[in-house]
Design an enzyme around this catalytic site. Structure first.
Site, mmCIF file in Angstrom:
data_model
loop_
_atom_site.group_PDB
_atom_site.id
_atom_site.type_symbol
_atom_site.label_atom_id
_atom_site.label_comp_id
_atom_site.label_asym_id
_atom_site.label_seq_id
_atom_site.Cartn_x
_atom_site.Cartn_y
_atom_site.Cartn_z
ATOM 1 N N HIS A 202 0.827 -1.215 0.000
ATOM 2 C CA HIS A 202 0.000 0.000 0.000
ATOM 3 C C HIS A 202 0.854 1.254 0.000
ATOM 4 C CE1 HIS A 202 -3.193 -2.928 0.705
ATOM 5 N NE2 HIS A 202 -2.471 -3.404 1.731
ATOM 6 N N GLU B 15 -2.291 0.669 7.644
ATOM 7 C CA GLU B 15 -1.446 -0.465 7.289
ATOM 8 C C GLU B 15 -0.233 0.009 6.508
ATOM 9 O OE1 GLU B 15 -3.210 -3.293 4.625
ATOM 10 O OE2 GLU B 15 -1.337 -4.425 4.488
ATOM 11 N N HIS C 233 2.867 -6.876 4.774
ATOM 12 C CA HIS C 233 1.507 -6.337 4.982
ATOM 13 C C HIS C 233 1.069 -6.562 6.426
ATOM 14 C CE1 HIS C 233 0.030 -5.532 0.780
ATOM 15 N NE2 HIS C 233 1.184 -6.209 0.547
ATOM 16 N N GLU D 118 1.803 -11.292 6.525
ATOM 17 C CA GLU D 118 0.783 -10.456 7.199
ATOM 18 C C GLU D 118 1.123 -10.464 8.686
ATOM 19 O OE1 GLU D 118 -1.682 -8.768 5.834
ATOM 20 O OE2 GLU D 118 -2.038 -9.719 3.880
HETATM 21 ZN ZN ZN Z 1 -2.227 -5.139 2.895
#
Ligand code: ZN
Length: 941
Positions: free
Chosen positions: A751, A765, A818, A905
């Site tokens: 992102h 995030e 992430h 993640e």
């Molecule tokens: Zn993400």
């Protein structure tokens, strides 16, 4: 195959006529004139020896078994019989052809059947050679006149019984052997050169000694009523036509007995079948009768004795065919026929149409006359026969240009006389420039010639074939310099020169001071010996010569330790030991496992070290040369193996050599600046590897990184710019750190910019991803990774751009970072860490939790899984966060990248407890260290 041989005809006539001549001759109009003496009984034996045809020595014994008798029977038939075993004899008279064979030992031909003076009488002897069904044949041919004359001739020689008219004084007989075989003159004598030069006297032979032989012969004659006469007919006998009449006239006086009284009223006459000659000589002996015709000839009468002519020169103008009687004249007046023995010994001379030679020969055949001049030359006289010299080694000192006759000289340098070349065989002789040797060996399989001189040498002649000596032991007494030909002897008698290959090979052995090798080579120099052991080794024997194999490939299977001699194989069989100088080896300087490239120059400073194709002692190494050949030369050292180095000059490898032969080799030096580290890297080309960091006083080049490009090394120590590298187990040298190809990690914080990702309050995030990525970046850099960031600020990047960027920069791995969120109704309900690699489930979207379904047949997927397996457990362990597992999913950056790619993640932003951790620096660092550890593990660092 029909092999036709053309021979000069040799007739030996034995005649004793009993048949009524008129009844025979009445049917031969051309020749009957003067033949009508009613009382004459004629029986003729025409004796034809076939020794030439049979290709055997014409020993007396053999002659007895190889002749044809031609007789004329009482009923006017010509009867042919033979005593031959295998030949088939074809006799044709006119158009009538008859055969004599073993089965029909006699044929009778009536001369009344159309015999005319043009009729040709032929006797053709076929001999079937059993081995290959070859025929050879020998043709005798006469016209009727000749044929009759021939018979007449023999008749006239022999018609009387016991001569009443022996020489008056036996003691004065010339000592020339008077065997009853005389070689007679042919028509060719007219063509021979008259220019004779007297070279040397031949001394008279011992009279007493010869007298006995003479007596024996006489006795033999009386017993057998047979007298052999050899007539050598070179060619064209048929052209001599006048002899018939005379002969017939002689026959007409058949019943007359030899006169014992001098008859001055009778004039000497020439004879029709004599040989016309023209030379002068001296009458040497008194007491011989001088006759009107050759003594014993029908109608001969004594006209004087030689006593009155002793020591006077006379001219000889005619001779009987057998040469026994000669017609002498003086001042163009015929004196009469005398026994040749009454004449002074002739002198041995030479003729213009001859040349000087020098050839050792052996008298091999006894049946030839020894003459003062080449047989048939005007004035030639027969002195003796070759049987007197049988098997003696003599020297041929002169040879007629046609090669037919040679003048022999005995070992004392005295001339022997001229003999037919067929009476001699070349004798083996030593050569002046040979090597005297002395060893015994065995003659192997036959098929090589035995020559008088080394084959091909000027004047060499073939004597025999080695077949005659197969498997026999012989002594080698001389060799040619090149060793190709050897002179063998047996029982102290020289046999001849043979090709060394005719000898059975001595066994090739392996001397102790030799080692096994294996390499190809070319025999490129002739003249070197091939020996059973290295040359000079005790018991070595010369086997062969390299000249026989020039240009041929050999395999060297053994070499002496000093490398001077090589045991060679050719076509799989041992050839023998060869001097290395005869061999050109296409040396393949080889590499050896565990050697390593170096790159520096040195000087060869010591002799006595071998240069080898491989480090000395490594299996298959071959010695190429010695260091003394290149002492003082600067060489480039390119490989190192233990204490051996590979050197080259001008780009050509010279071989492996002990480094002690070199004037020093650079060594890595102790240098304790900088810090101790330990990490791996791959080397980039273009840098030197030095004994000290470049620029530090005393640094020398050891090698170059180009030889190790992409090879993984371990860095052991480094300063700001230089690194000490270890290659394998070897701490090697210093390189510029830019030469280190570090692992490249592409870190992709997810992102950014307009895309904040998951949010919880003011926590985004995008920002959390970046914080973790930057911490990881710094750790990786500290751990000597090269790190690429997809972004280092808060900017938007499309997923596609990230994948494209990574693919363009080609990092070793791709790691996307992430944080999670459930969102919606489920917000806050999930927690923990999960790690993804690419996997596309059947529906296209959704995750795969069963790792057995991952498509690891794709190497990138397998490597991605290996990377995820390295990272994910570390994350769980380090952070203590809930483990959601390692999963597959169809994420864009995982799908579209070309290198191993993993997406992590790191907890749920929308989960309160996770968020607290996510926001803590400690968690961030732990997660980063965990990922770095995982990457280390992946790179095995
Ligand atoms: Zn993400």
């Amino acid at each position: 195959m029909f092999k036709k041989k053309v021979y000069s005809t040799i007739l030996t006539g034995v005649l004793a006529f009993t048949t009524s001549v008129p009844s025979v001759m009445a049917n031969i109009p051309a020749v009957i004139e003067g033949m009508n003496e009613p009382e004459s009984e004629v029986e003729g034996n025409l004796f034809l020896p076939f020794s030439d045809l049979l290709e055997i020595d014409s020993t007396d014994e053999q002659e007895l078994f190889s002749h044809i008798f031609v007789s004329i029977s009482e009923d006017s038939q010509v009867v042919f019989t033979h005593e031959l075993n295998d030949p088939l004899i074809e006799i044709s008279i006119g158009e009538h052809v008859h055969y004599l064979s073993k089965d029909s030992e006699e044929i009778r031909l009536s001369l009344s059947e159309g015999l005319e003076d043009e009729t040709v009488i032929q006797i053709l002897v076929h001999r079937l050679e059993e081995t290959d069904h070859n025929y050879s044949e020998q043709l005798f041919e006469w016209n009727v006149e000749e044929f009759i004359a021939l018979i007449q001739d023999y008749d006239s020689e022999e018609l009387t019984e016991e001569p009443t008219e022996e020489p008056v004084d036996d003691s004065i007989e010339s000592s020339i052997e008077i065997e009853e075989d005389n070689e007679n003159q042919s028509e060719d004598s007219e063509d021979t050169d008259d220019d004779t030069t007297i070279e040397e006297n031949i001394s008279a032979l011992d009279p007493e000694e010869e007298l006995e032989d003479e007596t024996e012969v006489e006795e033999l004659e009386q017993d057998d009523k047979v007298k052999e006469i050899e007539i050598e007919k070179e060619t064209g006998l048929e052209e001599e036509g006048e002899q018939t009449t005379e002969g017939i006239q002689d026959s007409s006086s058949l019943n007359m007995r030899a006169a014992e009284m001098f008859n001055s009223s009778v004039s000497p006459e020439r004879i029709s079948n004599g040989v016309n000659v023209n030379y002068t000589t001296i009458v040497g002996a008194s007491g011989f009768s001088i006759d009107s015709l050759p003594w014993g000839t029908s109608g001969y009468q004594r006209v004087g004795t030689t006593t009155q002519w002793v020591n006077q020169e006379v001219r000889i103008t005619q001779e009987t065919r057998n040469g026994e009687y000669v017609l002498i004249e003086r001042s163009n007046e015929l004196i009469g026929w005398v026994d040749r023995r009454a004449l002074r010994m002739a002198q041995i001379g030479h003729v213009n149409h001859s040349k000087v030679i020098s050839l050792r020969v052996r008298v091999s055949s006894g049946g030839y006359s020894v003459d003062t001049l080449p047989w048939g030359t005007p004035g030639y006289q027969r002195m003796t026969r070759t049987s007197d010299f049988i098997n003696e080694e003599v020297t041929a000192v002169r040879q007629t240009n046609n090669g037919e006759y040679v003048l022999l000289e005995d070992s004392n340098g005295s001339l022997i006389g001229w003999v037919d070349h067929r009476a001699i065989s070349p004798a083996a002789q030593k050569i002046t420039n040979g090597t005297d040797v002395n060893y015994t060996t065995i003659v192997g399989i036959g098929g090589f010639t035995v020559d008088s001189l080394p084959w091909g040498t000027s004047g060499y002649q073939r004597i025999d074939n080695t077949r005659a000596y197969e498997n026999q032991q012989v002594k080698v007494v001389q060799e040619t310099r090149n060793g190709e030909y050897v002179l063998i002897e047996q029982e102290d008698k020289l046999i001849g020169w043979v090709d060394r290959r005719a000898l059975r090979l001595a066994q090739t052995g392996n001397p102790r001071q030799s080692t096994t090798v294996q390499f190809e080579a070319t025999l490129n120099r002739g003249g070197y010996t091939i020996d059973s052991l290295p040359w000079g080794t005790q018991g070595y024997q010369r086997i062969d010569n390299t000249s026989h194999y020039l240009g041929e490939k050999i395999r060297v299977v053994r070499q002496t330790h000093n490398g001077n001699y090589l045991l060679a194989e050719r076509n799989g069989s041992l050839l023998g030991w060869i001097d290395h100088r005869a061999v050109e080896v296409t040396y393949q300087v080889g590499m050896v496992n565990n050697s390593f490239p170096v790159d520096y120059y040195s000087t060869v400073s010591r002799g006595g070290y071998s240069l080898d194709t491989l480090p000395w002692g490594v299996e298959g190494y071959q010695r190429i040369q010695w260091s003394q050949n290149i002492t003082g030369e600067t060489v480039k050292v390119t490989q190192k193996y233990g204490s051996y180095v590979l050197i080259e000059k001008g780009g050509t490898p010279l071989g492996w050599i002990d480094k002690s032969a070199l004037n020093g080799t650079p060594q890595r030096k102790t240098y304790n600046e900088g810090s101790v580290v330990s990490y791996s890297a791959r080397l980039k080309s273009g840098y030197t590897i030095d004994t000290l960091p470049w620029g530090v006083s005393g640094h020398e080049r050891l090698s170059r990184t180009q030889f190790y490009e992409n090879q993984e090394v371990t860095v052991r120590r480094q300063t700001g710019s230089y690194a000490l590298i270890q290659i394998g187990s070897r701490v090697f040298g210093w390189v510029d750190r830019k030469a280190l190809q570090l692992p490249v990690v592409y870190i992709d914080p997810g992102h950014g910019g307009s895309d904040p990702g998951a949010t919880n309050g003011n926590t985004t995030e995008a920002e959390r991803n970046l914080v973790s990525a930057l911490i990881l970046r710094d750790i990786l850099k500290a751990r000597n990774y090269e790190v690429i960031m997809s972004r280092t600020g808060n900017q938007f990047l499309s997923l596609a751009d990230r994948a494209k960027d990574a693919n363009a920069l080609n990092p070793d791995i791709f790691l996307s970072i992430h944080h999670n969120a459930m969102g919606g109704a489920a917000a806050g309900t999930a927690r923990g860490i999960e790690t993804f690699i690419y996997h596309r489930v059947a529906s296209g979207y959704g995750q795969e939790t069963n790792r057995n379904n991952f498509r690891t047949e794709d190497p990138r997927i397998a490597e991605s899984l290996r990377l995820a397996d390295a990272i994910h457990p570390q994350l769980i362990n380090r952070t203590g966060m809930y483990n959601r597992g390692l999963k597959g999913n169809n994420f864009h950056v995982l799908r579209e990248t070309d290198m191993p790619a993993v997406l992590v993640e790191l907890g749920f932003i929308d989960n309160a407890s996770d968020l607290a951790l996510i926001r803590s620096r400690q968690f961030q660092e732990r997660a980063a260290v965990a990922m770095a550890d995982g990457i280390d593990r992946y790179f095995k660092r």
